[in-house]
Design an enzyme around this catalytic site. Structure first.
Site, PDB file in Angstrom:
ATOM      1  N   ASP A 160      38.544 189.309  64.676  1.00 56.07           N
ATOM      2  CA  ASP A 160      38.704 187.867  64.856  1.00 56.07           C
ATOM      3  C   ASP A 160      38.431 187.607  66.338  1.00 56.07           C
ATOM      4  O   ASP A 160      39.271 187.893  67.193  1.00 56.07           O
ATOM      5  CB  ASP A 160      40.135 187.477  64.461  1.00 56.07           C
TER       6      ASP A 160
ATOM      7  N   LYS B  18      34.079 180.899  73.885  1.00 57.45           N
ATOM      8  CA  LYS B  18      33.680 180.580  72.501  1.00 57.45           C
ATOM      9  C   LYS B  18      33.350 179.089  72.359  1.00 57.45           C
ATOM     10  O   LYS B  18      32.554 178.698  71.523  1.00 57.45           O
ATOM     11  CB  LYS B  18      34.825 180.970  71.569  1.00 57.45           C
TER      12      LYS B  18
ATOM     13  N   GLU C 254      36.520 181.955  59.249  1.00 63.80           N
ATOM     14  CA  GLU C 254      37.923 182.291  59.521  1.00 63.80           C
ATOM     15  C   GLU C 254      38.859 181.853  58.396  1.00 63.80           C
ATOM     16  O   GLU C 254      39.687 182.650  57.939  1.00 63.80           O
ATOM     17  CB  GLU C 254      38.344 181.708  60.876  1.00 63.80           C
TER      18      GLU C 254
ATOM     19  N   ASP D 174      43.720 175.671  59.977  1.00 65.62           N
ATOM     20  CA  ASP D 174      43.590 176.721  60.996  1.00 65.62           C
ATOM     21  C   ASP D 174      43.409 176.079  62.373  1.00 65.62           C
ATOM     22  O   ASP D 174      42.332 175.570  62.693  1.00 65.62           O
ATOM     23  CB  ASP D 174      42.375 177.605  60.621  1.00 65.62           C
TER      24      ASP D 174
END
Ligand code: AMP
Length: 527
Positions: A24, A86, A163, A194
């Protein structure tokens, strides 16, 4: 069933055991998991002894430091630290300059991956095959950049998975749905909410026994815990300015430390009704107390954005809350009580925090890696994943009346993958010699508001081709994010077929150079 990858390889002494590893790669923290000898996903501990590694890179004068030490350096030398890379992924370069140099964000991500790889190697021996996760809402450009980061870190990326899907797989595993005995054919619908450090994703999934089917997905790649931190920073800074007429956010020596203090206070506010933040800047010092109420008021609009997206996604799936069995919480930021309260109020049920918020995604990725490795050994698949595309895909056309560039959508968002879409356009002039087909991703009817992901040209059209001649465009989109484009001009022999190659991406040569530099590995074939 899950034992098979390890059992087959462990029993066959002629073949080395291949660990099933999932990563992850988070905005703020990264987690690595593997399947143990019982096929159980377990989180690997990094060299510092932690289960999570800060996704932070410090460009020291003569060294590159990744993880906890780099995070600590945020307090004293933030200008040398790359955090939240990211968020920049898909852009040509990271927004900060280090020692006069700007790095592509995927190169910074590759350093983070290399750090977690070398820590994992210490525990499980050398390995290269991994599954890496991305937010469901990542577009094609960002997915490819993540895959490139994996390559530059020396990995063979088996798959890039979403994810929330990974979290749902981990949840299904935990609930026993994936066992032959515990598997159920009765569809269960769950909503995965999430909220991580830098991105927000919401996905409605249907679990039918061992099938994981995404029904709809939406999100925001620039919304996460980091934004909540920022609001606390602003609250403290405003207080400090009122007292000392100095803005600590503008002082590079203070800004990083203040952000760390605020992130800490935010965590405290998940458990207590108030927290205090110390700030000293240019000889002035203050301790500011923030109540939970103040914090929640200052971040209400961020919460509302996630609420809106959640409702929209449910609607896009054609469902209402009565159809949702569970609301699954994933991502460290779902520990904030305001998130749980909002979801309880919205859904009428208590959100489910049964999967480890920080680790479930990596666990799901390891399960997926196990599945792919087992398949490569001829095993039948233990579960399947069906995804939807998170962004519409189309072609730029010109509106004849307004002369504006329009987005002619071939594959609308939330279409189950794989999918083939076809649409007929027409030539705009008589005796046109060539046709430029520009492929865009996005929802807006205006092509200028969408992201161009590639183009192709049909050349050498026959002379005197009349205006309004049909041009057929066909897209074939695979679950791995590859888009095949075929353009045909009927009544002529002209056809062009292409696979989208990302504009902006690093060349293979560049990537090989970075791969050598970052992890010392030789180039390999790479898509
Ligand atoms: P993830 O990307 O899932 O690891 O989530 C990281 C984010 O979760 C960061 O923004 C953290 O500040 C946030 N986070 C972790 N624990 C807590 C907590 N107890 N309360 C509030 N936010 C948290």
């Amino acid at each position: 069933m899950w034992n098979r990858v390890n059992a087959v390889t462990a029993n066959d002494m002629t073949k080395p055991a291949i660990p099933a590893v999932g990563i992850d790669l988070g905005t703020t923290f990264s987690v690595v998991a593997r399947l143990d000898e019982h096929g159980q996903p377990t989180t690997l501990i990094n060299a510092e002894g932690d289960r999570v590694t800060p996704s932070v890179v410090l460009f020291d004068a003569d060294d590159i430091v990744i993880g906890k030490e780099a995070l600590k350096a945020m307090a004293t030398e933030a200008e040398h630290v790359a955090e939240c890379s990211k968020r920049d992924i898909g852009h040509r370069v990271f927004h900060k300059v280090f020692q006069g140099r700007q790095y592509p964000p995927e190169v910074i991500e590759a350093w983070i991956l290399d750090k977690v790889r070398s820590d994992a190697v210490q525990q499980i021996g050398d390995f290269s095959k991994v599954v890496i996760t991305v937010p469901a809402y990542f577009d094609e450009v960002r997915r490819k950049a993540t895959q490139d980061a994996g390559y530059m870190a020396g990995f063979e990326v088996l798959d890039i998975i979403n994810e929330p899907t990974a979290a749902a797989v981990a949840f299904g595993f935990q609930q026993g749905f994936l066992d032959e005995a515990g598997g159920t054919r009765e569809p269960r619908r769950i909503l995965v909410y999430d909220l991580g450090g830098g991105t927000f994703d919401v996905t409605v999934m249907e679990i039918r026994g061992t099938e994981f089917i995404a029904l709809a997905t939406d999100g925001d790649v620039r919304l996460g815990g980091y934004d909540w931190d920022q609001r606390l920073v602003d609250l403290v800074a405003e207080n400090f300015i009122r007292e000392h007429y100095v803005d600590p956010r503008e002082d590079p020596g203070t800004a990083g430390k203040l952000w760390r203090e605020c992130e800490d206070a935010k965590r405290t506010l998940s458990a207590r009704s108030k927290a205090s933040v110390a700030c000293d800047c240019r000889g002035f010092a203050s301790r500011v107390e923030i109540s939970k109420k103040q914090f929640e008021e200052a971040t209400q609009d961020l919460l509302d954005r996630t609420r809106f997206t959640t409702e929209q996604t449910l609607k896009a799936a054609g469902l209402d809350w009565d159809n949702i069995e569970r609301v699954l919480l994933v991502g460290g930021s779902t520990r904030m009580p305001m998130i749980r309260d909002m979801l309880r109020e919205l859904s009428g049920k208590a959100p489910d925090a049964s999967v480890a918020a920080d680790e479930a995604v990596a666990h799901g990725a390891a399960l997926r890696a196990g599945l792919l490795l087992a398949e490569s050994l001829g095993e039948p698949p233990a579960f399947s994943i069906q995804n939807v595309n998170s962004h519409s895909l189309g072609v730029v056309g010109t509106d004849r009346l307004t002369n504006r560039r329009r987005n002619g959508i071939l594959i609308p968002r939330n279409t189950p993958l794989p999918v083939t879409g076809k649409r007929t356009f027409t030539t705009s002039k008589a005796a046109q010699k060539s046709i430029l087909v520009q492929i865009v991703e996005g929802e807006s009817p205006s092509a200028d508001d969408c992201t161009e992901i590639g183009k192709c040209t049909v050349r050498d059209l026959p002379p005197n081709l009349p205006m309004n001649s049909p041009v057929d465009v066909l897209f074939h989109y695979e679950p791995n994010g590859r888009l095949q484009v075929k353009v045909t001009v009927p009544k002529t022999d002209r056809t062009v077929e292409t696979e989208i190659v990302r504009e902006n991406s690093l060349s293979k040569e560049h990537m090989d150079g970075w791969r050598q530099y970052i992890c010392g590995k030789e180039p390999t074939d790479y898509r």
